[in-house]
Design a protein around this motif. Sequence first.
Motif, short mmCIF file in Angstrom:
data_model
loop_
_atom_site.label_atom_id
_atom_site.label_comp_id
_atom_site.label_asym_id
_atom_site.label_seq_id
_atom_site.Cartn_x
_atom_site.Cartn_y
_atom_site.Cartn_z
N PRO A 99 18.96 36.96 -12.01
CA PRO A 99 18.97 37.06 -10.56
C PRO A 99 17.54 37.07 -10.04
O PRO A 99 16.82 38.03 -10.22
CB PRO A 99 19.68 38.37 -10.27
N GLY A 100 17.11 35.96 -9.42
CA GLY A 100 15.73 35.86 -8.91
C GLY A 100 15.49 34.42 -8.49
O GLY A 100 15.97 33.50 -9.13
N GLU A 101 14.75 34.24 -7.41
CA GLU A 101 14.57 32.91 -6.84
C GLU A 101 13.56 32.08 -7.61
O GLU A 101 13.74 30.90 -7.81
CB GLU A 101 14.10 33.04 -5.38
N THR A 102 12.47 32.73 -8.03
CA THR A 102 11.36 32.01 -8.66
C THR A 102 11.02 32.66 -10.00
O THR A 102 11.38 33.81 -10.24
CB THR A 102 10.11 32.07 -7.77
N PRO A 103 10.30 31.94 -10.86
CA PRO A 103 9.84 32.55 -12.12
C PRO A 103 9.05 33.82 -11.88
O PRO A 103 9.21 34.80 -12.62
CB PRO A 103 8.97 31.45 -12.73
N PHE A 104 8.22 33.82 -10.85
CA PHE A 104 7.44 35.03 -10.59
C PHE A 104 8.33 36.20 -10.20
O PHE A 104 8.13 37.33 -10.65
CB PHE A 104 6.40 34.78 -9.48
N GLU A 105 9.35 35.93 -9.41
CA GLU A 105 10.28 37.00 -9.02
C GLU A 105 11.04 37.53 -10.24
O GLU A 105 11.33 38.72 -10.33
CB GLU A 105 11.25 36.49 -7.96
N VAL A 130 16.54 48.21 -8.42
CA VAL A 130 15.50 47.18 -8.46
C VAL A 130 15.63 46.25 -7.26
O VAL A 130 14.63 45.85 -6.65
CB VAL A 130 15.60 46.38 -9.77
N GLU A 131 16.87 45.92 -6.90
CA GLU A 131 17.11 45.03 -5.75
C GLU A 131 16.48 45.58 -4.48
O GLU A 131 15.90 44.83 -3.69
CB GLU A 131 18.61 44.86 -5.53
N LYS A 132 16.57 46.88 -4.29
CA LYS A 132 15.99 47.48 -3.08
C LYS A 132 14.48 47.32 -3.08
O LYS A 132 13.87 47.00 -2.05
CB LYS A 132 16.36 48.96 -2.99
N ALA A 133 13.86 47.54 -4.24
CA ALA A 133 12.40 47.42 -4.32
C ALA A 133 11.97 45.98 -4.11
O ALA A 133 10.97 45.72 -3.42
CB ALA A 133 11.91 47.93 -5.68
N ILE A 134 12.70 45.02 -4.69
CA ILE A 134 12.36 43.61 -4.50
C ILE A 134 12.53 43.21 -3.04
O ILE A 134 11.73 42.46 -2.49
CB ILE A 134 13.20 42.72 -5.43
N ALA A 135 13.56 43.75 -2.40
CA ALA A 135 13.74 43.49 -0.97
C ALA A 135 12.55 44.01 -0.17
O ALA A 135 12.09 43.36 0.78
CB ALA A 135 15.04 44.12 -0.49
N ARG A 159 6.25 40.39 2.33
CA ARG A 159 5.65 39.11 1.88
C ARG A 159 4.75 39.33 0.66
O ARG A 159 3.65 38.81 0.59
CB ARG A 159 4.89 38.45 3.01
N LEU A 160 5.24 40.13 -0.26
CA LEU A 160 4.44 40.44 -1.45
C LEU A 160 5.06 39.90 -2.74
O LEU A 160 4.69 40.36 -3.82
CB LEU A 160 4.26 41.96 -1.57
N LEU A 161 5.97 38.96 -2.63
CA LEU A 161 6.49 38.34 -3.86
C LEU A 161 5.56 37.21 -4.27
O LEU A 161 5.95 36.05 -4.39
CB LEU A 161 7.93 37.84 -3.64
N LEU A 187 9.99 35.56 -21.10
CA LEU A 187 9.95 34.30 -21.85
C LEU A 187 11.24 33.50 -21.66
O LEU A 187 11.21 32.30 -21.44
CB LEU A 187 9.74 34.59 -23.33
N LEU A 188 12.37 34.18 -21.74
CA LEU A 188 13.65 33.48 -21.66
C LEU A 188 13.98 33.05 -20.23
O LEU A 188 14.37 31.91 -19.99
CB LEU A 188 14.77 34.38 -22.21
N TYR A 189 13.83 33.98 -19.28
CA TYR A 189 14.36 33.71 -17.94
C TYR A 189 13.34 33.17 -16.96
O TYR A 189 13.71 32.57 -15.96
CB TYR A 189 15.01 34.98 -17.39
N ALA A 190 12.05 33.36 -17.22
CA ALA A 190 11.04 32.78 -16.33
C ALA A 190 10.46 31.50 -16.94
O ALA A 190 10.30 30.51 -16.26
CB ALA A 190 9.93 33.79 -16.05
N PHE A 191 10.18 31.54 -18.26
CA PHE A 191 9.57 30.37 -18.90
C PHE A 191 10.57 29.52 -19.69
O PHE A 191 10.20 28.51 -20.27
CB PHE A 191 8.42 30.82 -19.82
#
Length: 216
Positions: A21-27, A43-48, A54-56, A129-133
Amino acid sequence: MRFTTVYRKLYRQHGPQHWWPGETPFEVMVGAVLTQNTAWSNVEKAIANLRSARLLDAAAIIRTSPARLAKLLTPSGYFNVKARRLRSLCAWYVEQGGFDALNRRDTPCLRAELLAQHGIGPETADDILLYAFERPVFVIDAYTRRLFGRLGLIAGNETYEVLRAGMERRLARSDDRIALFNEFHALIVVHVKDICRPRPRCDSCCLARICPSAQK
DNA sequence: ACCCAGGGTCATA
DNA sequence: TATGACCATGGG
């Protein structure tokens, strides 16, 4: 009992999970750090919070004060620890030239680099490694140990590296290992969360017939 | 009022 | 190598 059989049964019951669950590799990287020993709902609350600030973005996180970052991370717990870990990971990420530059490295090199970062242990590194790269790395976590342990497939106290290398060796000849490892780990998490919890609900478990601890 | 959650670091033996 | 303390919030 083969691990591919476990995978097939889990997939039949729960279906494709489309992780991470995440829009970008960085997220995805951010989530991997924030979810350390923490429920994903927190974690979802913190990411929100990061998103509305605008800190993602790695460079933006570095520019922010540690105190402000920690405040935004409050809902995910361990906020002082995680603010430091996230900041240092972002500093490394930017220094190395960002995602595209890092993505040119081979998997063993990238894995060693990640593990050398403060606060990035084996599971967090392998999530990244698996989910971002999108590298073929089998993630071991507490849920993986619990499920395979209950099934009698592992003892449960093996070291992380032994389990990871063992799974990757057993599944070495599968055709799309990236897709397989991606779905397998996701399915283990949803299955253990729903059914194979500390107090298991073996009545509604697709693995009950092959699970020793489901026998009454 | 507990118990638990998609870990990691550090000190100690 | 292996155990234990510590980090902290929110949901069941």
